[in-house]
Enzyme design. Structure first.
Site, short mmCIF file in Angstrom:
data_model
loop_
_atom_site.label_atom_id
_atom_site.label_comp_id
_atom_site.label_asym_id
_atom_site.label_seq_id
_atom_site.Cartn_x
_atom_site.Cartn_y
_atom_site.Cartn_z
CD GLN A 90 -2.96 0.96 2.34
OE1 GLN A 90 -3.02 -0.07 3.00
NE2 GLN A 90 -3.74 1.99 2.58
CB SER A 175 2.77 -4.59 3.90
OG SER A 175 1.67 -4.52 4.77
CG LEU A 176 -1.45 -5.39 -0.73
CD1 LEU A 176 -2.69 -6.21 -0.52
CD2 LEU A 176 -1.72 -4.10 -1.47
NE ARG A 200 -2.84 -7.51 4.98
CZ ARG A 200 -2.06 -6.47 4.72
NH1 ARG A 200 -2.45 -5.56 3.82
NH2 ARG A 200 -0.91 -6.30 5.36
CG HIS A 288 2.77 -3.70 9.48
ND1 HIS A 288 2.51 -5.02 9.19
CD2 HIS A 288 2.62 -3.01 8.31
CE1 HIS A 288 2.23 -5.14 7.90
NE2 HIS A 288 2.28 -3.93 7.35
CD GLN A 337 1.49 -9.02 6.14
OE1 GLN A 337 0.43 -8.40 6.16
NE2 GLN A 337 2.08 -9.36 5.01
#
Length: 386
Positions: A90, A175-176, A200, A288, A337
């Site tokens: 992102q 991440s994503l 998500r 996170h 995560q």
């Protein structure tokens, strides 16, 4: 039933030669077409509310050996990377992305499938905006996921593209982007991955809305100095506003997440710690960190309802910078995560130390290429946009 030949090319990526000793060609096709588990769906009280269909996949599947026996999670522990696909997270989104993908039928088809799953015209938002809408967590995450996989299809039709795709022996995403990497590696289908990414984004947005939080990039300091900066800021705020390093991106670039007052304290103190600059990130909240804890249970339910298989190549986790082969472990890792710091710097350094020769960043932006160059100026990273 539609035959395998009628499925999008993204789902027909061949197994690399080194994987053939792990599973036979007869079972390989079943690894690339996971569907939602009916048993798990019927037992999950949250499954219907998450939007997961209880209909079987249109693709005929044979039961693979992997679904019958336990998978050794350390299967990829001694991987030796030579060529990597890297998928952005992102923040990489930009107006106009996805337009180029419409020139390739297999890539355009991904947006058509996405519209049915998401319930809105994703391509229109990607191409035309408005920017505020594209930047929202609930839209930017699906948009980047789809556009990144569309980039694979653009590469596929390029001269030599199929050879490049088949030569890739490791993948990871920021991440994503870890979800995109897992889809590319056959851990779940494009459709199931998109449903997870949609959920998500919604869960992370809801968690962000529940508390005032933010993220800021600290430029020009090493990780030890950034930790000291966080410690200093935390001495001035209440427990609810504490901050921590959330993204270990590369030397001189670390993202800090936390309560809004804590982030403001970090920004106020950064210059006294010799930071070159701070950049407030355009995200919904403190990704996170424990601020995302409300999203975990929703993710766990969605992951439990999804058929996940052992990837055909190593997929490096953001949580521990290691590849995992066991589907149950992958589910646990993905649920953790969103509250765990992203270990991207360790991932990049490990790949390069293990002898990685070539890399491709697939999707919008060139953030990952920039990170690789910060770690090793000689690193080869080609961007494939869509």
């Amino acid at each position: 039933m539609r035959s395998l030949l009628h499925q999008p090319a993204i789902l027909r990526t061949a197994l690399p030669v080194h994987s053939l000793n792990l599973r036979t060609m007869a079972t390989a096709s079943s690894l690339l077409f996971p569907s939602v588990s009916l048993n798990k769906l019927s037992s999950s009280r949250n499954a219907s509310s998450l939007g997961f269909s209880v209909t079987r996949s249109r693709v005929s599947m044979s039961l693979s050996t992997e679904s019958q026996t336990a998978i050794n999670d350390s299967l990829f522990a001694h991987y030796k990377p030579s060529s990597a696909f890297l998928f952005p997270g992102q923040g990489a989104q930009a107006i106009g992305m996805g337009q180029e993908a419409q020139s390739v039928a297999a890539a355009a088809d991904l947006y058509t499938k996405a519209n049915h799953i998401l319930g809105y015209d994703l391509l229109d938002i990607c191409v035309n905006g408005p920017k505020e809408k594209l930047d929202s967590t609930v839209i930017s995450q699906p948009a980047i996921y789809v556009t990144s996989l569309a980039a694979v299809e653009l590469l596929r039709v390029r001269e030599g593209g199929e050879q490049i795709i088949n030569s890739v022996d490791v993948t990871c995403g920021l991440s994503l982007g870890e979800y995109t990497a897992l889809a590319f590696a056959g851990a779940f289908s494009f459709e199931d991955g998109l449903k997870l990414v949609k959920l998500r984004g919604e869960a992370m947005q809801a968690a962000a809305d529940a508390a005032k939080s933010a993220m800021v990039s600290i430029i020009g300091l090493d990780s030890e100095k950034v930790q000291q900066l966080c410690d200093a800021a935390n001495q001035e705020v209440e427990e609810a506003d504490k901050v921590q390093i959330a993204n270990y991106l590369c030397p001189g670039n670390y993202a800090v997440s936390g309560g809004l007052k804590g982030i403001e304290a970090v920004e106020a103190k950064a210059k006294s710690f010799k930071a070159r600059m701070t950049v407030r990130l355009a995200v919904a909240g403190a990704f996170h960190t424990s601020f995302m804890e409300p999203a975990v249970s929703r993710l766990e339910a969605a992951l439990a309802a999804t058929e996940i298989r052992s990837p055909r190549i190593p997929v490096i986790s953001n949580v521990d910078a290691q590849p995992h082969a066991d589907p149950d472990t992958i589910k646990k890792i993905l649920a953790r995560q969103v509250t765990s710091p992203v270990q991207w710097e360790t991932t990049v350094k490990t790949l390069l130390a293990k002898g990685l020769k070539s890399s491709y960043e697939l999707g919008p932006g060139k953030v990952i290429a920039g990170i690789f160059k910060r770690v090793d100026k000689s690193a080869s990273v080609e961007n494939i946009s869509a």
